[in-house]
Design a protein around this motif. Structure first.
Motif, short mmCIF file in Angstrom:
data_model
loop_
_atom_site.label_atom_id
_atom_site.label_comp_id
_atom_site.label_asym_id
_atom_site.label_seq_id
_atom_site.Cartn_x
_atom_site.Cartn_y
_atom_site.Cartn_z
N CYS A 184 19.09 -1.96 -0.47
CA CYS A 184 20.11 -1.71 0.54
C CYS A 184 20.38 -0.21 0.60
CB CYS A 184 21.40 -2.45 0.23
SG CYS A 184 21.27 -4.25 0.28
N ALA A 185 20.53 0.33 1.78
CA ALA A 185 20.80 1.75 1.95
C ALA A 185 21.42 1.97 3.33
CB ALA A 185 19.52 2.57 1.81
N HIS A 186 21.92 3.18 3.55
CA HIS A 186 22.46 3.53 4.86
C HIS A 186 21.39 4.10 5.78
CE1 HIS A 186 26.52 2.67 3.61
NE2 HIS A 186 26.36 3.44 2.55
N ASP A 187 20.22 4.39 5.23
CA ASP A 187 19.09 4.90 6.00
C ASP A 187 17.93 3.93 5.84
OD1 ASP A 187 16.79 6.23 6.92
OD2 ASP A 187 17.52 8.20 6.31
N PRO A 188 17.42 3.34 6.92
CA PRO A 188 16.34 2.36 6.77
C PRO A 188 15.08 2.95 6.15
CG PRO A 188 16.64 2.97 9.08
CD PRO A 188 17.80 3.53 8.34
N GLN A 189 14.82 4.24 6.39
CA GLN A 189 13.61 4.83 5.82
C GLN A 189 13.71 4.92 4.29
OE1 GLN A 189 11.53 7.41 8.25
NE2 GLN A 189 10.80 8.79 6.66
N VAL A 190 14.91 5.14 3.78
CA VAL A 190 15.12 5.19 2.33
C VAL A 190 14.88 3.81 1.72
CG1 VAL A 190 16.85 5.54 0.52
CG2 VAL A 190 16.66 7.18 2.41
N ALA A 191 15.38 2.76 2.36
CA ALA A 191 15.19 1.40 1.85
C ALA A 191 13.72 0.99 1.89
CB ALA A 191 16.04 0.41 2.64
N VAL A 192 13.04 1.30 2.99
CA VAL A 192 11.63 0.94 3.12
C VAL A 192 10.79 1.73 2.12
CG1 VAL A 192 9.63 1.06 4.66
CG2 VAL A 192 11.81 0.18 5.52
N HIS A 193 11.11 3.00 1.96
CA HIS A 193 10.39 3.83 0.99
C HIS A 193 10.48 3.23 -0.41
CE1 HIS A 193 10.77 7.03 -2.15
NE2 HIS A 193 9.62 7.43 -1.63
N ALA A 194 11.66 2.76 -0.79
CA ALA A 194 11.84 2.21 -2.13
C ALA A 194 10.97 0.98 -2.35
CB ALA A 194 13.32 1.87 -2.36
N ILE A 195 10.99 0.05 -1.40
CA ILE A 195 10.18 -1.16 -1.56
C ILE A 195 8.70 -0.83 -1.51
CG2 ILE A 195 9.56 -3.35 -0.46
CD1 ILE A 195 12.26 -3.36 -1.95
N ARG A 196 8.31 0.07 -0.63
CA ARG A 196 6.89 0.46 -0.53
C ARG A 196 6.39 1.01 -1.87
NH1 ARG A 196 4.64 5.25 3.49
NH2 ARG A 196 2.45 5.22 2.80
N ASN A 197 7.19 1.84 -2.52
CA ASN A 197 6.75 2.44 -3.77
C ASN A 197 6.76 1.46 -4.93
OD1 ASN A 197 6.21 5.61 -3.76
ND2 ASN A 197 7.61 5.08 -2.11
N LEU A 198 7.71 0.53 -4.95
CA LEU A 198 7.69 -0.48 -6.00
C LEU A 198 6.48 -1.40 -5.84
CD1 LEU A 198 11.50 -1.34 -6.24
CD2 LEU A 198 10.15 0.09 -7.77
N ALA A 199 6.15 -1.75 -4.60
CA ALA A 199 4.96 -2.56 -4.36
C ALA A 199 3.69 -1.80 -4.78
CB ALA A 199 4.88 -2.96 -2.89
N ARG A 200 3.67 -0.51 -4.51
CA ARG A 200 2.52 0.32 -4.89
C ARG A 200 2.37 0.36 -6.42
NH1 ARG A 200 2.47 5.24 -6.76
NH2 ARG A 200 4.68 5.51 -6.26
N ILE A 201 3.47 0.56 -7.11
CA ILE A 201 3.45 0.59 -8.57
C ILE A 201 2.96 -0.74 -9.14
CG2 ILE A 201 4.91 0.76 -10.64
CD1 ILE A 201 6.69 2.70 -8.94
N GLY A 202 3.32 -1.83 -8.46
CA GLY A 202 2.96 -3.16 -8.95
C GLY A 202 1.57 -3.64 -8.59
N PHE A 203 0.81 -2.83 -7.88
CA PHE A 203 -0.53 -3.25 -7.44
C PHE A 203 -1.37 -3.72 -8.64
CE2 PHE A 203 -5.00 -2.36 -6.44
CZ PHE A 203 -5.14 -3.13 -5.29
N GLY A 204 -1.99 -4.88 -8.48
CA GLY A 204 -2.80 -5.46 -9.54
C GLY A 204 -2.03 -6.36 -10.48
N ARG A 205 -0.71 -6.33 -10.39
CA ARG A 205 0.13 -7.19 -11.23
C ARG A 205 1.05 -8.09 -10.41
NH1 ARG A 205 2.25 -2.35 -14.94
NH2 ARG A 205 1.99 -1.31 -12.91
#
Length: 424
Positions: A184-205
């Motif tokens: 959750c954030a006040h800026d949608p780009q900040v929220a999307v960035h966070a999920i995108r990077n967590l998904a990237r870190i989790g690749f393969g797992r």
């Protein structure tokens, strides 16, 4: 530099930077007791929307935190079968979350550092943007407690699963999940960035099972916030639990000692439901009928027969015709705590519009999220009553569902999401 060493450096660097910001938050209260730590973790509603919300605390941020305006919710399937890899992932995610919620890059090397021949440690689209009140909240689904990781004995009773409710039309591909993360954030780009990077870190797992973008919060979680409106135009969540309701949060929100899962003490349970609204049909419905369906007037938000939104509701009031002003099948009557043995929820829902359905109709509605101490005695009976009797059902359809155990907060930089669950 090899993959393993980059991960280790990523975790160490993120934890080290996060530790520097942890000293301002003293954590020492008994888990389940919302005190000064909870308020600090929640962040004041008067804070600028660009400010950071503290990451460390007795409870996870993003629950009683004054609801931000934007959401990116994601559910993951865990693809590794190794418990140690799952634990490593949660440590890496925690370190990244601690950094991103404070307005920093996801990884220790950032978006432009590190070895040029390797992918950057951050995708870069949030560079230069403030923290924007970002909170990241994790939950564990029932399927995580199967035989893959030896966690079956630690599955809490409240995670037994939801019953089938009348009228629902759930799509399996957008329901469930081993893990979930709510950004959750006040800026949608900040929220999307966070999920995108967590998904990237989790690749393969892990792999993304489904995700949902939301805007325009549909509940207030602080008395300093005005009650928002859903896409049907009505104020939503007037009777929602608020962060100021210390005693009620203890009784209705936080899992306590003796509730059956020690690792979950200080945590909560999250129920998600994607509810599609038949917008075009609703928009052709008279104001009188709309207000009768909700049991509230559309302008002020007051219950029918009352003057103000927060007036205590008297369900015995009758009109000139001798009939109850608030019908037996009105939404507000069926959902009210007085008609559900006092059950209360902390709601953090968001509006969504996912384009159109190909027939010119909006694919829109409410992504409902509700936190509670025990879904068996809170969400389930309330939703069963609504599913069976609510006149609003003519205009809505539940298409996805999720249930997650939300662990307590991360105490400091040496802790991580789910540590008490995964470690002996």
């Amino acid at each position: 530099m090899g993959e393993i060493s980059r991960r280790k450096l990523f975790g160490i660097g993120a934890a080290g930077v996060a530790a520097a910001g942890a000293g301002a938050l003293a954590v020492g209260a008994t888990a389940g007791e919302p005190t000064a730590e909870l308020v600090a973790n929640a962040a004041p509603v008067s804070a600028a929307t660009s400010d950071a919300v503290p990451f460390y605390g007795v409870h996870q941020a993003g629950i009683v935190t004054p609801a931000q305006d934007r959401l990116h919710f994601v559910a993951f399937d865990v693809t590794t079968t190794k418990r140690e890899e799952l634990a490593d992932l949660l440590q890496e995610w925690t370190a990244a979350a601690a950094r991103m919620t404070q307005g920093r890059e996801a990884g220790a090397f950032g978006a432009v550092g590190g070895a040029p021949e390797a992918p950057p440690d951050d995708t870069g689209e949030a560079l230069g943007l403030p923290a924007s009140g970002l909170t990241l909240t994790i939950g564990f689904g029932p399927t995580l407690f199967d035989d893959r990781f030896g966690l079956a004995a630690k599955k809490p009773a409240g995670l037994a699963g939801l019953p089938r409710f009348p009228g629902e039309a759930l799509l399996p591909e957008i329901s469930g999940g081993d893990l979930c993360i709510q950004a959750c954030a006040h800026d949608p780009q900040v929220a999307v960035h966070a999920i995108r990077n967590l998904a990237r870190i989790g690749f393969g797992r892990v792999s993304v099972r489904y995700s949902q973008l939301g805007f325009g919060r549909t509940s207030s979680t602080s008395r300093a916030q005005a009650t928002p409106r859903n896409l049907m135009g009505f104020k939503d969540g007037t009777a929602n639990l608020k962060l100021e309701d210390t005693a009620m949060l203890r009784d209705h929100l936080w899992v306590a000692d003796g509730d059956g899962a020690d690792w979950l003490t200080g945590g909560s349970y999250l129920v998600t439901r994607k509810i599609r609204m038949h917008i075009e049909t609703w928009d052709r419905t008279s104001l009188t009928e709309q207000e009768a369906i909700f049991g509230r007037n559309k302008g002020e938000g007051a219950a029918l027969g009352h003057q103000k939104e927060f007036d205590e509701i008297d369900f015995t009031r009758k009109g000139p015709d001798g009939m109850a002003l608030i019908a037996d099948d009105a939404h507000v009557r069926l959902a009210h705590p007085s008609n559900n043995k006092g059950a209360r929820l902390l709601r953090r829902g968001y509006n969504f519009v996912d384009g159109s359905d190909g027939l010119g109709r909006l694919d829109a509605g409410l992504f409902f999220m509700a936190y509670q101490r025990d879904p068996r005695t809170q969400f389930v009976p309330v939703q069963m009553a609504l599913a069976r009797q609510d006149s609003l059902n003519e205009y809505i359809k539940h298409v996805s569902s999720g249930l997650f155990a939300v662990p307590p907060g991360v105490r400091d930089a040496g802790d991580y999401w789910g540590r008490a669950l995964l470690e002996p």
